[in-house]
Design an enzyme around this catalytic site. Structure first.
Site, mmCIF file in Angstrom:
data_model
loop_
_atom_site.group_PDB
_atom_site.id
_atom_site.type_symbol
_atom_site.label_atom_id
_atom_site.label_comp_id
_atom_site.label_asym_id
_atom_site.label_seq_id
_atom_site.Cartn_x
_atom_site.Cartn_y
_atom_site.Cartn_z
ATOM 1 N N HIS A 1 0.845 -1.193 0.000
ATOM 2 C CA HIS A 1 0.000 0.000 0.000
ATOM 3 C C HIS A 1 0.885 1.249 0.000
ATOM 4 O O HIS A 1 1.487 1.586 1.021
ATOM 5 C CB HIS A 1 -0.877 -0.040 1.256
ATOM 6 C CG HIS A 1 -1.989 0.955 1.263
ATOM 7 N ND1 HIS A 1 -1.817 2.263 0.907
ATOM 8 C CD2 HIS A 1 -3.309 0.838 1.594
ATOM 9 C CE1 HIS A 1 -2.981 2.905 1.006
ATOM 10 N NE2 HIS A 1 -3.902 2.051 1.425
ATOM 11 N N HIS B 1 -2.961 6.971 -0.630
ATOM 12 C CA HIS B 1 -3.963 7.499 0.306
ATOM 13 C C HIS B 1 -3.421 8.112 1.590
ATOM 14 O O HIS B 1 -4.095 8.066 2.630
ATOM 15 C CB HIS B 1 -4.976 6.390 0.654
ATOM 16 C CG HIS B 1 -5.873 6.060 -0.495
ATOM 17 N ND1 HIS B 1 -6.491 4.845 -0.658
ATOM 18 C CD2 HIS B 1 -6.250 6.808 -1.561
ATOM 19 C CE1 HIS B 1 -7.207 4.857 -1.770
ATOM 20 N NE2 HIS B 1 -7.070 6.031 -2.339
ATOM 21 N N TYR C 1 -1.013 7.164 3.613
ATOM 22 C CA TYR C 1 -0.417 6.304 4.637
ATOM 23 C C TYR C 1 1.112 6.397 4.536
ATOM 24 O O TYR C 1 1.640 7.170 3.727
ATOM 25 C CB TYR C 1 -0.984 4.882 4.532
ATOM 26 C CG TYR C 1 -2.461 4.905 4.887
ATOM 27 C CD1 TYR C 1 -2.863 5.004 6.218
ATOM 28 C CD2 TYR C 1 -3.442 4.943 3.896
ATOM 29 C CE1 TYR C 1 -4.218 5.113 6.551
ATOM 30 C CE2 TYR C 1 -4.795 5.060 4.225
ATOM 31 C CZ TYR C 1 -5.168 5.138 5.557
ATOM 32 O OH TYR C 1 -6.491 5.264 5.897
HETATM 33 C C1 PHB Z 1 -9.531 3.738 5.540
HETATM 34 O O1 PHB Z 1 -9.302 3.008 6.519
HETATM 35 O O2 PHB Z 1 -10.400 4.615 5.571
HETATM 36 C C2 PHB Z 1 -8.746 3.560 4.322
HETATM 37 C C3 PHB Z 1 -7.761 2.603 4.331
HETATM 38 C C4 PHB Z 1 -6.998 2.410 3.202
HETATM 39 C C5 PHB Z 1 -7.216 3.188 2.089
HETATM 40 C C6 PHB Z 1 -8.198 4.139 2.078
HETATM 41 C C7 PHB Z 1 -8.969 4.320 3.207
HETATM 42 O O3 PHB Z 1 -6.453 3.007 1.021
#
Ligand code: PHB
Length: 392
Positions: free
Chosen positions: A178, A181, A183
């Site tokens: 990942h 977004h 992170y």
């Molecule tokens: C979320 O937990 O809201 C979330 C997690 C991973 C993503 C997008 C949103 O890629």
């Protein structure tokens, strides 16, 4: 050029098989990673997750991707989200993976570090530090993370490797890294968050280094055919907007291609899929921005998942028309939550059930998770594909 109405989903390329890594998918409708908060208070999968995942893999040859799963306990930064570190966590995931495989579907584990997107309170309970690439707080927060030191960055790479190995050990067909977004990996990619002046910050080359080092190390550990990567070039979620997305993602793709391996797949979030807009109000934004520059650069190295507000008709149009030069799969998040037999419904033109947003994130709850029914048509055709667990 056909219009969207030209393509009937059930007769479209959505139902053409596709190879990803070592696995043959029977169609191109993907169950994407979705945070659902149904793990126990130690971030271990609860048994009800076996049914949820098995049911969404109830059409053989479906790609089922796990919700984002932490690479270390220090990155288990939300209540009741999962990790894949302890023996109990590995055993929990093994049962889920076995249940998905029993339905002849394919399982990838999405793995992440949350960085500053963790809730500081969750980390504080177990004494973990609140960290990011730099000491830049989230919007509307007065708690600043602390900048990671070099040793922590190297440890993060190792944790991605160790977790990938545990995923494979638990039976996963691969992992999805990942890097999207807002992170942790994205906190290194994004210049407004990453203000480092060492080799992990500054230039595009330096900001991309952590993602690329993670990918390289995981490929080395488990083999590229088991490795996928996720990017969200247009997302503004959690402060991830980028002005240099064109140069940044072109660089990332070129560097991935230079590794000279064949990844399982690349996963891309459309501009219309920004969780910042979708999570709270179902409103897609930025409809004018396109993923084409990435697809052109990637040039069919491996299949690509696109995600972001697709419906069966627009998905058929995407694979037949918009992305016809590429091997594209389409993710359906919200529809898959509400329709365990989504693939069968699209194949047989059965209307989709509506999702119930207020239960998306209900901690540990069966409601809004395992109580969406299969269609009568599915039950008649495939009664044994339904996981037998019932609410206690
Ligand atoms: C979320 O937990 O809201 C979330 C997690 C991973 C993503 C997008 C949103 O890629």
């Amino acid at each position: 050029m056909g219009s969207i109405a030209t393509y009937t989903p059930s007769e479209s390329k959505l139902f053409k098989p596709l190879q990803i890594g070592n696995c043959l998918l029977q169609h191109r409708i993907v169950f994407p990673p979705l945070t659902r908060l149904r793990n126990d208070d130690d971030h271990v999968p609860l048994p009800l997750m076996e049914k949820y995942y098995a049911d969404r893999g109830s059409t053989p040859g479906t790609l089922v991707i796990a919700e984002a799963t932490a690479i270390s306990h220090a990155e288990e930064g939300n209540w009741n989200n999962p990790g894949l570190v302890s023996d109990q966590q590995v055993e929990g995931w093994r049962k889920i993976i076995d249940a998905v495989h029993a339905n002849k579907s394919v399982f990838f584990q999405q793995i992440w570090a949350m960085g500053r997107a963790s809730l500081p309170d969750v980390l504080a309970v177990r004494g973990f530090p609140y960290r990011s690439s730099s000491a830049v707080p989230m919007k509307n927060s007065d708690t600043a993370p602390r900048a990671m030191i070099e040793a922590e960055i190297l440890e993060t790479i190792q944790s991605f490797v160790d977790t990938s190995k545990r995923a494979v050990l638990a039976g996963a067909d691969g992992v999805e890294i990942h890097s999207a977004h807002g992170y942790l990996l994205d906190q290194f990619l994004t210049s407004s968050v990453n203000q480092r002046t060492d080799r992990w910050g500054g230039s595009i080359e330096n900001r991309a280094r952590l993602t690329l080092e993670v990918v390289r190390a995981v490929v080395q550990a488990i083999g590229a055919e088991k490795v996928a990567i996720r990017f969200s070039p247009y997302a503004g979620f959690q402060g991830s907007e980028k002005t240099d997305y064109l140069e940044l993602y072109t660089y990332l793709i070129m560097e991935l291609k230079k590794m000279d391996v064949k990844f399982a797949y690349l996963s891309l979030v459309e501009a219309t899929g920004d969780p910042g807009a979708l999570i709270w109000n179902d409103k897609a934004i930025h409809q004018d921005k396109s993923l084409n520059f990435i697809l052109e650069a990637w040039d069919n190295l491996s299949p690509v998942i696109v995600a972001g507000g697709y419906q069966p008709d627009t998905a058929a149009w995407a694979v037949e028309e918009k992305y016809k030069k590429w091997n594209v799969m389409v993710a359906f998040g919200r529809h898959f939550i509400a329709n365990p037999d989504l693939v069968f419904r699209i194949k047989h033109n059965i209307p989709l059930a509506k999702y119930n947003r207020p239960t998306f994130y209900s901690f540990k709850a069966w409601e809004g998770y395992n109580d969406y029914p299969f269609s009568p048509e599915f039950l008649e055709a495939h009664p044994h594909a339904v996981h037998p667990m019932v609410k206690e």
